[in-house]
Motif scaffolding. Structure first.
Motif, short mmCIF file in Angstrom:
data_model
loop_
_atom_site.label_atom_id
_atom_site.label_comp_id
_atom_site.label_asym_id
_atom_site.label_seq_id
_atom_site.Cartn_x
_atom_site.Cartn_y
_atom_site.Cartn_z
N LYS A 58 0.86 -1.18 0.00
CA LYS A 58 0.00 0.00 0.00
C LYS A 58 0.90 1.23 0.00
O LYS A 58 1.81 1.33 0.82
N ASN A 59 0.63 2.14 -0.94
CA ASN A 59 1.43 3.35 -1.01
C ASN A 59 0.70 4.40 -1.83
O ASN A 59 -0.17 4.07 -2.64
N HIS A 60 1.04 5.65 -1.62
CA HIS A 60 0.48 6.78 -2.35
C HIS A 60 1.63 7.56 -2.97
O HIS A 60 2.70 7.70 -2.35
N PHE A 61 1.42 8.07 -4.17
CA PHE A 61 2.46 8.81 -4.87
C PHE A 61 1.88 10.09 -5.46
O PHE A 61 0.73 10.11 -5.90
N GLY A 62 2.67 11.14 -5.53
CA GLY A 62 2.30 12.34 -6.25
C GLY A 62 1.29 13.21 -5.55
O GLY A 62 1.08 13.12 -4.34
N THR A 63 0.64 14.06 -6.36
CA THR A 63 -0.32 15.03 -5.86
C THR A 63 -1.70 14.79 -6.46
O THR A 63 -1.83 14.07 -7.45
N THR A 64 -2.71 15.44 -5.88
CA THR A 64 -4.08 15.23 -6.33
C THR A 64 -4.33 15.83 -7.70
O THR A 64 -5.26 15.42 -8.38
N SER A 65 -3.53 16.81 -8.12
CA SER A 65 -3.63 17.36 -9.46
C SER A 65 -2.35 18.10 -9.80
O SER A 65 -1.53 18.38 -8.91
N LEU A 66 -2.17 18.41 -11.06
CA LEU A 66 -0.98 19.14 -11.48
C LEU A 66 -1.01 20.59 -11.01
O LEU A 66 0.02 21.25 -10.95
N GLU A 67 -2.20 21.12 -10.67
CA GLU A 67 -2.34 22.51 -10.28
C GLU A 67 -2.02 22.77 -8.81
O GLU A 67 -1.78 23.90 -8.42
N ASN A 68 -2.06 21.74 -7.98
CA ASN A 68 -1.80 21.97 -6.55
C ASN A 68 -0.78 20.97 -6.02
O ASN A 68 -0.39 20.05 -6.70
N ASN A 69 -0.39 21.16 -4.79
CA ASN A 69 0.61 20.28 -4.19
C ASN A 69 0.04 19.48 -3.03
O ASN A 69 0.77 19.11 -2.12
N LEU A 70 -1.26 19.19 -3.05
CA LEU A 70 -1.85 18.35 -2.02
C LEU A 70 -1.47 16.89 -2.30
O LEU A 70 -1.74 16.37 -3.38
N PRO A 71 -0.84 16.23 -1.36
CA PRO A 71 -0.42 14.84 -1.61
C PRO A 71 -1.61 13.88 -1.68
O PRO A 71 -2.63 14.09 -1.02
N VAL A 72 -1.47 12.83 -2.46
CA VAL A 72 -2.47 11.77 -2.52
C VAL A 72 -2.45 11.04 -1.18
O VAL A 72 -1.39 10.78 -0.62
N ASN A 73 -3.64 10.72 -0.66
CA ASN A 73 -3.73 9.99 0.59
C ASN A 73 -4.92 9.02 0.54
O ASN A 73 -5.54 8.86 -0.51
N ASP A 74 -5.22 8.39 1.66
CA ASP A 74 -6.31 7.40 1.71
C ASP A 74 -7.67 7.99 1.38
O ASP A 74 -8.57 7.28 0.97
#
Length: 80
Positions: free
Chosen positions: A42-58
């Motif tokens: 289980k892992n998350h990578f990158g951001t929720t979109s190219l426009e912001n820097n919110l990390p991907v999470n559960d």
């Protein structure tokens, strides 16, 4: 039942995802791999979109385009 090598799995997934992030194929990815009901990766990578820097999470919600619905439907039927 033969169990997968968790370290090899993690290495393969992470190298492929990092390449896709570098090539801007995706902005973020959330992955879970289960075997016999147990989470083996289980892992998350990158951001929720190219426009912001919110990390991907559960709790990240991924929008699915209409073209993914048939693929998701077939995958669901295979798993079922």
């Amino acid at each position: 039942m033969r169990y997968i090598d968790k370290e090899l799995l993690a290495s393969n997934i992470e190298s492929r995802v990092k390449n896709d992030l570098k090539e801007n194929n995706v902005s973020g990815v959330s992955l879970v791999v289960k075997q016999s009901g147990e989470i083996v990766y289980k892992n998350h990578f990158g951001t929720t979109s190219l426009e912001n820097n919110l990390p991907v999470n559960d709790n990240t919600i991924f929008r699915m385009a209409s073209m993914t619905k048939p693929i998701t439907g077939v995958a669901t039927m295979i798993l079922f």
